[in-house]
Motif scaffolding. Structure first.
Motif, PDB file in Angstrom:
ATOM      1  N   ASN A 178       0.821  -1.214   0.000  1.00 54.93           N
ATOM      2  CA  ASN A 178       0.000   0.000   0.000  1.00 54.93           C
ATOM      3  C   ASN A 178       0.848   1.254   0.000  1.00 54.93           C
ATOM      4  O   ASN A 178       0.418   2.309  -0.437  1.00 54.93           O
ATOM      5  N   GLY A 179       2.078   1.113   0.511  1.00 60.64           N
ATOM      6  CA  GLY A 179       2.965   2.266   0.532  1.00 60.64           C
ATOM      7  C   GLY A 179       3.496   2.636  -0.842  1.00 60.64           C
ATOM      8  O   GLY A 179       4.057   3.719  -1.023  1.00 60.64           O
ATOM      9  N   PRO A 206      12.122  -1.472  -1.673  1.00 61.41           N
ATOM     10  CA  PRO A 206      10.972  -1.047  -0.870  1.00 61.41           C
ATOM     11  C   PRO A 206      10.584  -2.163   0.099  1.00 61.41           C
ATOM     12  O   PRO A 206      10.910  -3.325  -0.125  1.00 61.41           O
ATOM     13  N   THR A 207       9.876  -1.808   1.167  1.00 63.14           N
ATOM     14  CA  THR A 207       9.596  -2.758   2.246  1.00 63.14           C
ATOM     15  C   THR A 207       9.052  -4.110   1.769  1.00 63.14           C
ATOM     16  O   THR A 207       9.624  -5.145   2.108  1.00 63.14           O
ATOM     17  N   PRO A 208       7.971  -4.124   0.960  1.00 62.10           N
ATOM     18  CA  PRO A 208       7.429  -5.437   0.592  1.00 62.10           C
ATOM     19  C   PRO A 208       8.437  -6.282  -0.177  1.00 62.10           C
ATOM     20  O   PRO A 208       8.458  -7.509  -0.040  1.00 62.10           O
ATOM     21  N   LEU A 225       8.226  -4.370  10.027  1.00 59.16           N
ATOM     22  CA  LEU A 225       8.257  -3.431  11.146  1.00 59.16           C
ATOM     23  C   LEU A 225       9.218  -2.273  10.873  1.00 59.16           C
ATOM     24  O   LEU A 225       8.944  -1.127  11.237  1.00 59.16           O
ATOM     25  N   VAL A 226      10.331  -2.574  10.214  1.00 56.97           N
ATOM     26  CA  VAL A 226      11.230  -1.489   9.805  1.00 56.97           C
ATOM     27  C   VAL A 226      10.491  -0.554   8.859  1.00 56.97           C
ATOM     28  O   VAL A 226      10.590   0.672   8.957  1.00 56.97           O
ATOM     29  N   GLY A 227       9.711  -1.171   7.953  1.00 53.43           N
ATOM     30  CA  GLY A 227       8.956  -0.363   7.000  1.00 53.43           C
ATOM     31  C   GLY A 227       7.955   0.539   7.699  1.00 53.43           C
ATOM     32  O   GLY A 227       7.759   1.699   7.325  1.00 53.43           O
ATOM     33  N   VAL A 228       7.320   0.029   8.747  1.00 53.98           N
ATOM     34  CA  VAL A 228       6.330   0.808   9.498  1.00 53.98           C
ATOM     35  C   VAL A 228       6.975   2.080  10.044  1.00 53.98           C
ATOM     36  O   VAL A 228       6.449   3.186   9.894  1.00 53.98           O
TER      37      VAL A 228
END
Lengths: 471, 485
Positions: B102-103, B240-242, B346-349
């Motif tokens: 979603n980011g 990117p996070t995902p 969690l890092v992405g959050v």
């Protein structure tokens, strides 16, 4: 049994069509109409080709040979020409007044090539190759107002004249050795032995040089980038496929059909030439700033992979010609998409951010580039796979390693183009319009794309044909 | 009607085709389509797990078609205890990373196109049972990953994308040569990975050693084994996070899966010859990864290096070459996918809120973000191997296994273990405890973020308390594998 006249119907049709487009050009027809006539001519010629070949049939007192190799190569050349004509129709050049001559030259080039692959006599081979060369010089400098194009024509002429001269000298030496230019007579003499080996080597090397020039093998590859860069896109695309395949087919026709023609040390030389060709092409492609030149050098490297198949001996012929067929589609596709997507000198910068101006065009171009690089499951992967396979099977470990190492290097410059299209922002700030590809161009791209994907998943049709050619 | 395995492999690709026909402006529809297809893949994976017969040794759901007769290439797919967990892991992380996407706000259509192709490549790699098909799926992963890092990554994304691509490519071309060499050396010629288990003893002496090293080279880059690991920190940090979640959760497992699928059964003698070196590399990974992680100030890079460290356990377990070691290493693969996947989420959050990953920028988050503090603490504890959580079981089994065959290495691995514990405690301290930075008030985790992490928490807890839920599936397959040694 095909009669002699039906055998050359396709060539007769091509010549008639060539004269027709030359005349209609003089009557002020539109360039698209002329292109259509040329395309229909190619189609008619392909339909006139016999379905099967009779082996050992005598045509024009063995000037021509009716065999499976010749027949399938004629199909192949007409296919390449048909695609090139489609591409020529889709590009905005030449204008109406020049179109007649343009297609005339293309068709004559095709006639000389279809005759060359069926030739059974060295004299016919020389004459047809020379005809092809002369037409090619003219096609290369067809943008005659452009300095690059003139340079292309001149360079091509100088290198070409030299190499056909060498070839002619080799053929004359061969006549001195065998007292005949008929390939079957030559084969008979060779089988009987008793040939002056020094003379034979000289003749073989000289003839090979002429063919290597057409196939753009090292060290006869220097002309490629300059000529392709100056030539119109469809001509460059056709050069990169037709004459190259012709060179390889004639090598089979002359040398691999009569192995005694070549010195026993030939195998090692061939391996060396293959490795040198792919490496030279790949290294040179590295630093090019023009996409057209990258594609030109990539086509040299591809010739190296093809020749790697041939260098492993008769076992590798299937792999080499499988590669040629796949190469025809992916290279034509790559040249065509580059032609439609680029402007001017087709610098790498002009491709930046292209994925936003033409999403489907960029995607299709990327697929062709990745296939050239040999990424599975595209057809280019299988082509390389079989070449490496035969190299390993015939215990040419160095060759196999060289092909793999080269395909890693090659990824660099193919990805550089893809990177420009997808990662980079457009170099100009002004809003760029979307790119529209004409309908014939779309048709061409779709044909090539489908083949690149389909043959990657289902290569059997091509393989079955090759199995019948190289038993 | 294609079998369930063919369906699960190509469903994401169908999803990619579907997305290709959605206009790029309709981002919501694109996200929903991708989610629907990935959820369907997860459902299929669930069905497979449910219908998987644990008592049957060997391959199940086998599908076998002649593909290219002239070359003896078959389309063969099947699943056994070794691949089952990894397929489920891939399907699960596919959904979760999809939610975390979603980011991604730019070029959404292209993003999900590549994402779906990546899914097909990963699932295919774990399910293929023909060496050529295996190689094709292995390579299929490369290009989408190159784009996913290179377009949607951080500031040094292009460098990271190139580095990732060429490291992996160099490995895989060597693997292709080895695949062809196996085919040529073994009679009757075959690419079939099941038949090769019986035929592989034909490879003797140096040929076996060389082929082993060629395959190991490809796998070592992917795992990554020191000194081939340098692409990993760059790729993880820039992605990117995902994509990081999939990279750590699934892609690294492709290498270790290859060790179990190819190296152990086909080259048992070479494995024995190189067992000590393999274990030694494992210990180096373990210690070096932990030490390098210590030195990082970037949160994400820290987790990336801790992955290198965890892969050391997997390598150690394989080097042990016994039931406990192999079981532990396979379990550790699954656990690492779950735990590190969650860590990257969690890092992405926190990155989405702070737009930095410098550890010094955080502190005292436990008061302002209690939910985040809970999840981070939980996962950090799992990651450091706290008994009762899943990370412990795999590491413990690996060390038990290695203790019986290579005791010296087991002792050294304990050092690495301590380093990892310290590392994650420091993470907790720096991020969650201490004085809050002034003016730093970030909202706590949202519902969708919790939804993404929660399943991973549940699995971590479940496996930690009752490891049999996973072990019972892999046991028979590992038993067969041990018989080869």
């Amino acid at each position: 049994m095909t009669s002699v006249m039906t055998f050359i119907y396709p060539e007769l049709i091509l010549v008639t069509g060539a004269l027709l487009v030359l005349m209609t050009g003089a009557f002020g027809l539109k360039r698209r109409t002329i292109g259509l006539i040329a395309f229909l001519t190619v189609l008619a010629a392909a339909l006139a080709l016999p379905g099967t070949a009779d082996v050992h049939q005598i045509i024009f007192s063995r000037m021509l040979i009716n065999d499976v190799l010749g027949l399938s190569m004629r199909y192949f050349i007409l296919l390449a020409l048909g695609l090139a004509v489609l591409m020529a129709i889709a590009t905005s050049w030449p204008d109406d007044s020049d179109a007649g001559e343009y297609y005339f030259f293309l068709l004559i080039a095709a006639v000389s090539m279809t005759l060359a692959v069926t030739a059974g006599n060295l004299m016919v081979i020389y004459l047809t190759v020379e005809t092809l060369s002369i037409v090619s010089y003219l096609l290369a400098c067809f943008y005659c107002k452009d300095l690059f194009s003139t340079e292309a024509g001149l360079k091509y002429f100088l290198f070409g004249a030299l190499s056909t001269g060498l070839m002619l000298y080799g053929i004359s030496l061969a006549y001195g050795i065998f007292h005949s230019l008929d390939l079957s007579v030559i084969g008979g003499v060779l089988a009987a032995g008793n040939v002056n080996s020094l003379l034979l080597i000289t003749a073989a090397v000289l003839i090979f040089a002429g063919l290597a020039f057409k196939a753009s093998l090292v060290p006869f590859h220097m002309w490629v980038a300059d000529v392709y860069e100056g030539a119109p896109w469809p001509v460059a695309a056709f050069f990169s496929i037709g004459p190259k395949a012709l060179g390889f087919a004639l090598m089979v026709r002359i040398f691999l059909s009569y192995p005694a023609f070549m010195h026993s040390g030939w195998g090692a030389v061939a391996v060396f030439l293959a490795i040198a060709t792919m490496t030279a092409g790949n290294l040179a492609a590295f630093h090019q700033s023009s996409v057209k030149r990258v594609l030109a050098f990539s086509s040299v490297a591809q010739a190296g992979y093809i020749f790697a198949g041939m260098a492993t001996g008769s076992l590798g012929l299937k792999a080499a010609f499988f590669y040629i067929v796949i190469y025809a589609f992916m290279n034509m596709g790559a040249f065509a998409s580059a032609a439609f997507l680029s402007t001017g000198r087709s610098t790498l910068e002009s491709f930046q951010g292209l994925s936003r101006r033409s999403p489907s065009g960029a995607l299709i171009f990327s697929i062709f580039l990745l296939s050239l690089a040999g990424l599975p499951p595209l057809a280019g992967f299988l082509a390389k796979f079989f070449v490496v396979w035969t190299a390993l099977e015939t215990r040419h470990f160095v060759l196999a390693g060289a092909v793999m190492a080269n395909s890693v290097i090659a990824f660099f410059y193919y990805l550089k183009i893809i990177k420009a299209m997808y990662f980079d922002q457009p170099s100009t700030t002004e809003p760029l319009s979307a790119i529209n590809i004409p309908l014939t161009g779309k048709l061409l791209l779709v044909i090539c794309l489908l083949m690149v994907i389909y043959l990657g998943i289902h290569p059997q049709p091509v393989m079955n044909i090759l199995l019948s050619v190289f038993k | 009607m294609p079998s369930i395995l063919t369906l699960i492999i190509f469903l994401p690709l169908v999803g990619a085709l579907a997305i290709a026909f959605i206009p790029s402006g309709r981002e919501k529809a694109i996200r929903l389509t991708a989610f629907a297809f990935n959820a369907a893949v997860l459902a299929l994976a669930g069905i497979i797990v449910g219908r998987f017969d644990r008592s049957v040794p060997g391959i199940q759901f086998l599908e076998h078609h002649l593909w290219i007769p002239q070359a003896g290439i078959h389309y063969t797919v099947g699943i056994d205890g070794i691949s089952l967990g990894l397929v489920f892991l891939t399907a699960l992380l596919g959904v979760i990373a999809g939610l975390a996407s979603n980011g991604i706000k730019t070029r959404v259509k292209e993003y999900f196109l590549f994402y779906q192709i990546l899914m097909t490549g990963m699932l295919g790699t774990f399910l293929a049972l023909d060496l050529v098909v295996f190689y094709i799926f292995w390579e299929t992963v490369l290009i989408p990953m190159f784009f996913l890092i290179g377009i949607w990554g951080g500031p040094r994304r292009e460098y990271a994308a190139w580095k990732f691509f060429f490291y992996t490519l160099a490995g895989s071309v060597v693997m292709l040569l080895a695949i062809l060499a196996i085919f040529i050396f073994i009679k009757p010629h075959t690419f079939n990975m099941i038949a090769l288990k019986q035929l592989a003893p034909q490879l003797t002496g140096n040929i076996q050693n060389i082929l082993f090293l060629m395959f190991f080279f490809a796998f070592a880059i992917k795992i990554p084994v020191f000194p081939f690991h340098t692409w990993l920190p760059d790729a993880h940090v820039e992605a990117p996070t995902p994509v990081s979640v999939l990279l750590a959760g699934v892609l690294l497992k492709m290498g270790t899966y290859g060790l179990l699928r190819v190296c152990v059964p086909y080259f048992p003698l070479a494995m024995q010859t190189f067992a000590w070196s393999l274990g030694f590399l494992g210990v180096i990974n373990l210690i070096y990864g932990a030490c390098a992680a210590f030195a990082q100030t970037d949160f994400k890079k820290m987790i990336a290096y801790s992955s290198v460290s965890h892969m050391g356990f997997v390598l150690l377990g394989v080097a042990a070459m016994n039931s406990a070691g192999l079981n532990g290493s396979l379990l550790e693969m699954f656990n690492h996918g779950i735990i590190t996947g969650a860590m990257f989420l969690l890092v992405g959050v926190i990155y989405d809120r702070a737009h930095t990953r410098e550890l010094s920028a955080f502190g005292g988050l436990s008061t302002s973000m209690p939910r985040y503090a809970f999840f981070l603490t939980f996962m950090a504890l799992a990651s450091l191997g706290l008994p009762g959580l899943s990370g412990f079981v795999g590491e413990f089994l690996s060390i038990v296994g290695v203790f019986s065959t290579l005791p010296a290495l087991a002792v050294f691995s304990a050092i690495g273990l301590i380093a990892v514990v310290a590392l994650f405690l420091i993470v907790i301290k720096k991020v969650l405890w201490g004085r809050a930075k002034e003016g730093v008030i970030w909202p706590d985790m949202t519902g969708i973020e919790i939804a993404a992490v929660l399943p991973l928490v549940v699995i971590t807890l479940a496996v930690g308390f009752y490891p049999e839920v996973i072990l019972k599936f892999q046991k028979t397959a590992i038993d067969i594998l041990v018989n080869f040694i």
